[in-house]
Every structure is written in C-alpha cells, then in structure tokens.
Design an enzyme around this catalytic site. Structure first.
Site, PDB file in Angstrom:
ATOM      1  N   LYS A 212      20.498   8.820 -12.576  1.00 36.30           N
ATOM      2  CA  LYS A 212      19.384   9.124 -11.673  1.00 36.30           C
ATOM      3  C   LYS A 212      19.027   7.853 -10.907  1.00 36.30           C
ATOM      4  O   LYS A 212      18.365   6.967 -11.434  1.00 36.30           O
ATOM      5  CB  LYS A 212      18.156   9.607 -12.462  1.00 36.30           C
ATOM      6  CG  LYS A 212      17.154  10.287 -11.535  1.00 36.30           C
ATOM      7  CD  LYS A 212      15.718  10.110 -11.965  1.00 36.30           C
ATOM      8  CE  LYS A 212      15.138   8.797 -11.559  1.00 36.30           C
ATOM      9  NZ  LYS A 212      15.141   8.490 -10.112  1.00 36.30           N
ATOM     10  N   GLY A 265      14.105  -1.185 -14.315  1.00 37.91           N
ATOM     11  CA  GLY A 265      12.960  -0.795 -13.500  1.00 37.91           C
ATOM     12  C   GLY A 265      11.716  -1.436 -14.077  1.00 37.91           C
ATOM     13  O   GLY A 265      11.797  -2.477 -14.743  1.00 37.91           O
ATOM     14  N   SER A 266      10.585  -0.800 -13.864  1.00 35.78           N
ATOM     15  CA  SER A 266       9.340  -1.465 -14.257  1.00 35.78           C
ATOM     16  C   SER A 266       9.049  -1.281 -15.750  1.00 35.78           C
ATOM     17  O   SER A 266       9.517  -0.331 -16.386  1.00 35.78           O
ATOM     18  CB  SER A 266       8.187  -0.940 -13.415  1.00 35.78           C
ATOM     19  OG  SER A 266       8.135   0.456 -13.509  1.00 35.78           O
ATOM     20  N   THR A 267       8.261  -2.198 -16.264  1.00 36.12           N
ATOM     21  CA  THR A 267       7.954  -2.223 -17.692  1.00 36.12           C
ATOM     22  C   THR A 267       7.222  -0.949 -18.118  1.00 36.12           C
ATOM     23  O   THR A 267       7.532  -0.360 -19.160  1.00 36.12           O
ATOM     24  CB  THR A 267       7.096  -3.477 -17.989  1.00 36.12           C
ATOM     25  OG1 THR A 267       7.900  -4.614 -17.664  1.00 36.12           O
ATOM     26  CG2 THR A 267       6.679  -3.554 -19.444  1.00 36.12           C
ATOM     27  N   VAL A 269       7.264   2.089 -16.928  1.00 40.01           N
ATOM     28  CA  VAL A 269       8.141   3.268 -16.999  1.00 40.01           C
ATOM     29  C   VAL A 269       9.026   3.182 -18.238  1.00 40.01           C
ATOM     30  O   VAL A 269       9.195   4.150 -18.986  1.00 40.01           O
ATOM     31  CB  VAL A 269       8.995   3.405 -15.713  1.00 40.01           C
ATOM     32  CG1 VAL A 269      10.072   4.464 -15.892  1.00 40.01           C
ATOM     33  CG2 VAL A 269       8.112   3.756 -14.521  1.00 40.01           C
ATOM     34  N   GLU A 293      16.139  -3.314 -18.778  1.00 38.85           N
ATOM     35  CA  GLU A 293      15.749  -4.587 -18.167  1.00 38.85           C
ATOM     36  C   GLU A 293      14.587  -4.270 -17.246  1.00 38.85           C
ATOM     37  O   GLU A 293      14.701  -3.391 -16.386  1.00 38.85           O
ATOM     38  CB  GLU A 293      16.921  -5.212 -17.413  1.00 38.85           C
ATOM     39  CG  GLU A 293      18.113  -5.559 -18.301  1.00 38.85           C
ATOM     40  CD  GLU A 293      17.780  -6.442 -19.485  1.00 38.85           C
ATOM     41  OE1 GLU A 293      16.860  -7.294 -19.382  1.00 38.85           O
ATOM     42  OE2 GLU A 293      18.403  -6.279 -20.553  1.00 38.85           O
ATOM     43  N   CYS A 327      13.749  -9.033  -9.441  1.00 34.52           N
ATOM     44  CA  CYS A 327      13.007  -9.140 -10.711  1.00 34.52           C
ATOM     45  C   CYS A 327      12.877 -10.601 -11.113  1.00 34.52           C
ATOM     46  O   CYS A 327      11.971 -10.977 -11.835  1.00 34.52           O
ATOM     47  CB  CYS A 327      13.713  -8.340 -11.783  1.00 34.52           C
ATOM     48  SG  CYS A 327      15.458  -8.676 -11.822  1.00 34.52           S
ATOM     49  N   GLU A 425       2.749  -8.634 -12.052  1.00 34.41           N
ATOM     50  CA  GLU A 425       3.961  -8.560 -11.221  1.00 34.41           C
ATOM     51  C   GLU A 425       3.620  -7.804  -9.935  1.00 34.41           C
ATOM     52  O   GLU A 425       3.215  -6.638  -9.978  1.00 34.41           O
ATOM     53  CB  GLU A 425       5.093  -7.819 -11.947  1.00 34.41           C
ATOM     54  CG  GLU A 425       6.386  -7.821 -11.127  1.00 34.41           C
ATOM     55  CD  GLU A 425       7.506  -6.977 -11.710  1.00 34.41           C
ATOM     56  OE1 GLU A 425       7.262  -5.819 -12.070  1.00 34.41           O
ATOM     57  OE2 GLU A 425       8.638  -7.488 -11.783  1.00 34.41           O
TER      58      GLU A 425
HETATM   59  P1  NAD Z   1      10.467   1.757 -11.005  1.00 37.14           P
HETATM   60  O1  NAD Z   1      10.096   1.562 -12.435  1.00 37.14           O
HETATM   61  O2  NAD Z   1       9.454   2.312 -10.093  1.00 37.14           O
HETATM   62  O3  NAD Z   1      11.724   2.759 -10.915  1.00 37.14           O
HETATM   63  C1  NAD Z   1      12.906   2.525 -11.650  1.00 37.14           C
HETATM   64  C2  NAD Z   1      13.558   3.856 -11.937  1.00 37.14           C
HETATM   65  O4  NAD Z   1      12.714   4.593 -12.830  1.00 37.14           O
HETATM   66  C3  NAD Z   1      13.735   4.720 -10.692  1.00 37.14           C
HETATM   67  O5  NAD Z   1      14.955   5.412 -10.768  1.00 37.14           O
HETATM   68  C4  NAD Z   1      12.563   5.655 -10.781  1.00 37.14           C
HETATM   69  O6  NAD Z   1      12.763   6.885 -10.113  1.00 37.14           O
HETATM   70  C5  NAD Z   1      12.473   5.875 -12.280  1.00 37.14           C
HETATM   71  N1  NAD Z   1      11.159   6.344 -12.715  1.00 37.14           N
HETATM   72  C6  NAD Z   1       9.957   6.171 -12.109  1.00 37.14           C
HETATM   73  N2  NAD Z   1       8.994   6.776 -12.816  1.00 37.14           N
HETATM   74  C7  NAD Z   1       9.592   7.320 -13.896  1.00 37.14           C
HETATM   75  C8  NAD Z   1       9.122   8.080 -15.004  1.00 37.14           C
HETATM   76  N3  NAD Z   1       7.840   8.373 -15.142  1.00 37.14           N
HETATM   77  N4  NAD Z   1      10.022   8.466 -15.931  1.00 37.14           N
HETATM   78  C9  NAD Z   1      11.319   8.141 -15.809  1.00 37.14           C
HETATM   79  N5  NAD Z   1      11.831   7.451 -14.778  1.00 37.14           N
HETATM   80  C10 NAD Z   1      10.971   7.038 -13.841  1.00 37.14           C
HETATM   81  O7  NAD Z   1      11.057   0.379 -10.489  1.00 37.14           O
HETATM   82  P2  NAD Z   1      11.552  -0.011  -9.030  1.00 37.14           P
HETATM   83  O8  NAD Z   1      10.364  -0.124  -8.141  1.00 37.14           O
HETATM   84  O9  NAD Z   1      12.685   0.830  -8.605  1.00 37.14           O
HETATM   85  O10 NAD Z   1      12.143  -1.469  -9.305  1.00 37.14           O
HETATM   86  C11 NAD Z   1      11.319  -2.584  -9.446  1.00 37.14           C
HETATM   87  C12 NAD Z   1      11.092  -2.927 -10.897  1.00 37.14           C
HETATM   88  O11 NAD Z   1      12.343  -3.113 -11.545  1.00 37.14           O
HETATM   89  C13 NAD Z   1      10.345  -4.250 -11.058  1.00 37.14           C
HETATM   90  O12 NAD Z   1       9.437  -4.138 -12.120  1.00 37.14           O
HETATM   91  C14 NAD Z   1      11.467  -5.232 -11.387  1.00 37.14           C
HETATM   92  O13 NAD Z   1      11.041  -6.377 -12.076  1.00 37.14           O
HETATM   93  C15 NAD Z   1      12.374  -4.373 -12.202  1.00 37.14           C
HETATM   94  N6  NAD Z   1      13.734  -4.886 -12.212  1.00 37.14           N
HETATM   95  C16 NAD Z   1      14.147  -5.574 -13.317  1.00 37.14           C
HETATM   96  C17 NAD Z   1      15.430  -6.110 -13.365  1.00 37.14           C
HETATM   97  C18 NAD Z   1      15.891  -6.873 -14.577  1.00 37.14           C
HETATM   98  O14 NAD Z   1      17.082  -7.134 -14.685  1.00 37.14           O
HETATM   99  N7  NAD Z   1      14.995  -7.243 -15.487  1.00 37.14           N
HETATM  100  C19 NAD Z   1      16.284  -5.939 -12.280  1.00 37.14           C
HETATM  101  C20 NAD Z   1      15.836  -5.227 -11.170  1.00 37.14           C
HETATM  102  C21 NAD Z   1      14.560  -4.700 -11.149  1.00 37.14           C
END
Ligand code: NAD
Length: 543
Positions: A212, A265-267, A269, A293, A327, A425
């Site tokens: 996804k 993605g974000s912490t 989620v 991550e 990130c 963040e």
């Molecule tokens: P996000 O958490 O909004 O989305 C990430 C994914 O989760 C997307 O596919 C999104 O559709 C999905 N998602 C959103 N809500 C959800 C839910 N309730 N249940 C299940 N899935 C859900 O993050 P983003 O805005 O796409 O990316 C930015 C974040 O990612 C920042 O916090 C960044 O620090 C982090 N990030 C971390 C790394 C790392 O290696 N540590 C790398 C890249 C990005």
C-alpha cells in the site's frame, strides 16, 4: 532447485549523474517531465495479472502546481483488499519454491532497467509526484533504489551462505524459509526508493507482499510497478492497493495469514498498527514480524572548536534539501555562543540565495512541500513562532499556496531548548536553533539526548578529538545514524545502513542483511548418517 553455488554480481553504488547544462541526462529527464506533465494517466491497482479499476477515483496533482491534473488512481474497498490477499496467497507456493537465483535475477534486472531505460521515467515521475528537484530525484528514485536492489541481492546470497558447522557423522543445514503467509508493505511519500524497497526486500526473500503506497506517491509508484513487471516479477508476488489506509490496514491485520509488516512513515501510525497487531495476536498463524522506520527530530550540535562555514553548510543542506522532508533532516541545532552569529549569518546568506519553484526549472534548490495538510501545519508553526516571546524568525517565515505548496526555508532561533519546534517533528523546511553558553557543552549534550522521544539521526561538529569522543559517548542512544563533521542526511545503501531507535523505529537497518533476516524464518535440518540403534550410553555400563 539450484544446481550450483552461484555468485551474484558484486554490488557497487550507482554513480550519481550530474544533470549539468548540456548533459544528455538533463535533456532526457526534462523531455520525460514534459511528456508526463502534459498528459494524464489512469493508474489501476494490481492484483495478480489484473489491472483493477474500481471507478472510485482520486485525482493526482504535482505539489508545485496543485490545480494541474496529471492523472487519477482508483480506490479499493474491503472486498478488493481481501481479494488481493487471497491472490497473494495463491501465488505464494510457486514463488516461495522458486530457486533463489531466479528471484535474484528478477531484481537485478529491475536495477538495470532503472539505471538505463527507466531512469528518466522514474526521476521525472518523482519530480512530479513528490516535487523533488532533479538531484533529489536522482539520488532517491534512481541511485538509491538501484542500490537497494543490487546490495540486497548480495546480502541475500550472504545470508544463504551462512551455515552452521557439522561434526563428523552429521550434516547441519539451515534453509532460510520465507514467512508462512504474506507480508504487508506500507510506504511513505518521501522516498521512491523506500517505496520500492519495502515490498521488494521481502519479496526477494521468497515472500508474497501486499503493498500500500502513500497516496502522495502513487504517480511514481506506478513506474516501480512497470519496472518490476518488465523485470519479470511473476503475478501475485507484489499486489498493489490504494485507498483508506485505516480500512486497508484493518482488513490486512484481521487475516490469519498476516505474517509481517514492513512499514516506513510516522511514529503515531506505526504505534497504532502495532497496537492493532497486539489486539489480534490470537488470530495469527505465526507471530508477525513488525519492522518500522518512523519519525525523527534530528540534531546538529556544534562544539566551539568547529568550523562555522562547515556547520552552516550542513544546516543549509541537512535541514532544507527536499524541503526538510527527509526523516533524517536536521531540525534542531545547538550552536555555541562564540560562533553562533557567524554560523547563522552564513546560513542566512545561503537561504537568501536559494531559488524556489517548480522542479523542472533546474535552478530551483527548493520546491514545494507535499500537500496542503503539510503546508498548513508548517505555516501554523511559523505563525506561532512569530507570536511567541521565546522564539524569533531569523530568516524565512513566509509561505504561499496560491499555485503550489511553497514554504520559504525558515530558521527559528529560540531561547527555550524545549521550545515546541525543538521537540516536535514538523517535516518541512523549518529548523530551530538554540544557542548555548560555550562552557555548557556537557550540559548541552545531555539536552540533545533528552529533548526528543526520537533517536534517528544526529551530527556533531568539532575539531577537538576529546569532545568528539565525549559526544559519541553521551549521544550513544540519541541516533541510530550518527555523523561526525557531516550533515545528518544522505545515507548511502551499503555504506551507511539506515535506521533509528527509540520512537524512530525498530532499527532493522534498511539496505542491510539485518533487515532481510526479518523476512525469513530459518529451518535447521540435522541429518545423521549412521543412526544409533541402541539407547544405552556407555556410562550405563556396569563397572
Ligand atoms: P504517514 O505516516 O502519514 O504515512 C505513511 C504510510 O502510512 C502511508 O502509506 C499512509 O497511507 C499510511 N497510513 C496513514 N495512516 C494510516 C493508518 N491509520 N493506518 C495504516 N496506515 C496508515 O507518513 P508520510 O507523511 O508518508 O511520511 C513521513 C513520515 O515518515 C515522517 O514521520 C518521517 O520521519 C517518516 N519516515 C521515516 C523514515 C525512516 O527511515 N525512519 C524514512 C522516511 C520517512
């Protein structure tokens, strides 16, 4: 089954092309950009051999030109998600049984396709979907994705070669089985390479994957699917669905065959997904692998002995490249009083020289942030800083979303080391600076360590070896990727395996053997050649 001990081609990092004026790669990517920008694409979901178009669609627009439509994508409902999982599971038997060298060949071919015929396509799609300038697109969607694929195949073959010893009369073997079930890959908007790697790394180890992508990355995700298909990835190994993330995730996590999640993605989620898995633990056939991550609040701390120009350059690049949406981007900076004004003046000069606009105008260093939600959030923090007595906008502080989501790179200087933009963040081109007294170095290291819940990246700048050692020790748990006299961004696959601990993730280091080991469940096979026929051990003999 394999009939030889095969060596995979030695992985080397993909050279970064320059895109200098007059270069062929510059002409090719701009031509591709125009072609994509001036047409529309109807992006389906991918389930087995089917391209699924539900008719329930969402438009796709570049963040730097949000009224311009470049295509649409279709949304899944619950029954389609279940169908995709069932299809994955049907494909599992053949894929899991396929010789590893055949799996390897698919992904090595994908890497070659990106390096060659798909390079301009994947870069142009990333420029449009995520508003990356060409350098940011090249180091992400071309080079990093190529590296993930090539290095992971090398790591995979190393893992398979890792075998236990055998005493005489027996033979111990470990086979690295794929997980029993399917893997769920959930990817972020900010890196096309991560979007490709999360499903691919699990798939190359023999797993089937439901992927996804982020809604904001679907346009470039389609190019990844095209590449995997052309590379010969069999149907059903990676199925792709889009739609309400909560609904999709709830459906996935209620399947007894759910075997693992590969998330970035974000912490918040990730934590919600982890809780959901915990609540469902009784329904699963095996304990799911949970790899994630997540967020960061990445720091730069400069010692009084550091070089002000070097520190300033690290801030300008580390905080503002790709609009701070890495990130690993520096977002809190600790400067000693003795050099703070020099560093800040250099940063100001840099920021005032940045050109801002659409990524196909090659002179633009800064482009748009990903979407309106992000823009509004960043604007509100900037406005708040203008109001707050303990914060001051040192440079930047303006924004405009009339055409694209443009936030001017902004430096906030605060007198409160726990000011909200030092701890939260923001994920945008906003960096906050706290100036400390030179004799408070040790106390400031402690502040760096204790200010945020995260532990992703961080950098120390110093020309005094004793203080470098002191910072390395004091900040041992503050960052999973720690940089000395360098910016905290720009990890390269095969050189700086990437990931953080604390609230930043499970630290399974993307682009390393450690990560691939999460996608296998080893089976030990012991074979005895001359099998005992008497239960009596010698010690049982009468003396
Ligand atoms: P996000 O958490 O909004 O989305 C990430 C994914 O989760 C997307 O596919 C999104 O559709 C999905 N998602 C959103 N809500 C959800 C839910 N309730 N249940 C299940 N899935 C859900 O993050 P983003 O805005 O796409 O990316 C930015 C974040 O990612 C920042 O916090 C960044 O620090 C982090 N990030 C971390 C790394 C790392 O290696 N540590 C790398 C890249 C990005």
């Amino acid at each position: 089954m394999g009939k030889g001990f095969f060596h995979v081609p030695k992985a080397v990092n993909e050279p970064v092309k320059s895109y200098a004026p007059g270069s062929p790669e510059r002409a090719a990517v701009l031509e591709q950009y125009d072609q994509y920008f001036n047409s529309t694409v109807d992006i389906p979901m991918y389930i087995g051999s089917e391209e699924v178009r539900t008719g329930n669609t969402q438009p796709l627009s570049p963040p730097h030109d949000h009224q311009h439509i470049v295509g649409k994508y279709h949304l899944a409902d619950k029954s389609l998600v279940s169908k995709a999982i069932a299809n994955n599971l049907e494909a599992r038997g053949k894929w899991a049984a396929l010789s590893w060298e055949q799996r390897a060949a698919v992904f090595l071919k994908a890497a070659e396709l990106i390096a060659g015929p798909y390079r301009a396509k994947i870069n142009a799609a990333t420029m449009i979907a995520q508003s990356k300038n060409i350098h940011q697109a090249e180091i992400d969607s071309a080079c990093e994705l190529i590296d993930f694929l090539n290095f992971n195949i090398e790591f995979m073959s190393n893992i398979y070669q890792d075998q236990p010893k055998s005493e005489s009369g027996i033979w111990n073997r470990v086979e690295y089985r794929p997980l029993e079930g399917f893997v769920y890959a959930v990817t972020p908007f900010n890196f096309t390479a991560i979007a490709g790697n999360l499903p691919a790394s699990a798939a190359m180890m023999g797993n089937v994957v439901l992927w996804k992508p982020s809604d904001s990355q679907i346009y470039s995700a389609k190019v990844i699917v095209d590449i995997f298909k052309e590379a010969g990835l069999p149907d059903g190994v990676i199925n792709v669905v889009y739609g309400d993330p909560q609904m999709i995730t709830d459906t996935v996590l209620s399947s007894p065959d759910f075997a693992g999640i590969h998330f970035t993605g974000s912490t918040s989620v990730f934590k919600s997904i982890w809780k959901n898995i915990g609540n469902n633990i009784d329904i699963y056939k095996s304990y799911p692998r949970i790899v994630g991550e997540t967020g960061g609040k990445d720091f730069i701390i400069a010692h009084p002995s550091s070089n002000p120009k070097q520190v300033a350059t690290a801030i300008s690049r580390g905080a503002f490249e790709f609009q701070g949406q890495k990130c690993s981007a520096a977002s809190r900076v600790y400067l000693p009083e003795s050099i703070a004004s020099q560093v800040l003046d250099f940063v100001k000069q840099d920021v005032e020289s940045f050109k801002i606009g659409a990524p196909n105008q090659m002179e633009n260093f800064i482009t748009a942030v990903i979407h309106e939600g992000s823009f509004d959030k960043l604007a509100s923090y900037i406005d708040q800083a203008k109001e707050d007595a303990d914060a001051e906008i040192f440079v930047g502080g303006t924004y405009d979303k009339s055409k694209g989501y443009f936030i001017h790179p902004t430096v906030i200087v605060t007198t409160d080391p726990k000011y909200k933009t030092m701890t939260t963040e923001l994920f945008g081109p906003v960096v906050t600076v706290y100036v400390y007294k030179d004799d408070q170095w040790a106390e400031t290291l402690n502040l760096v360590d204790t200010t945020s819940e995260y532990g992703l990246t961080g950098a120390v700048f110093s020309n005094d070896r004793y203080t470098i050692e002191e910072a390395t020790t004091a900040l041992q748990n503050s960052a999973g990727n720690f940089y000395i006299n360098d910016k905290p961004t720009g990890a390269v696959v095969g050189q700086q395996p990437f990931g953080g601990a604390r609230a930043s993730g499970t630290n399974d280091k993307a682009g390393s053997a450690q990560n691939l080991l999460r996608w296998v469940s080893p089976r030990l096979i012991k074979e005895t050649f001359v099998t005992p026929v008497d239960y009596r051990y010698p010690f049982l003999g009468e003396s």
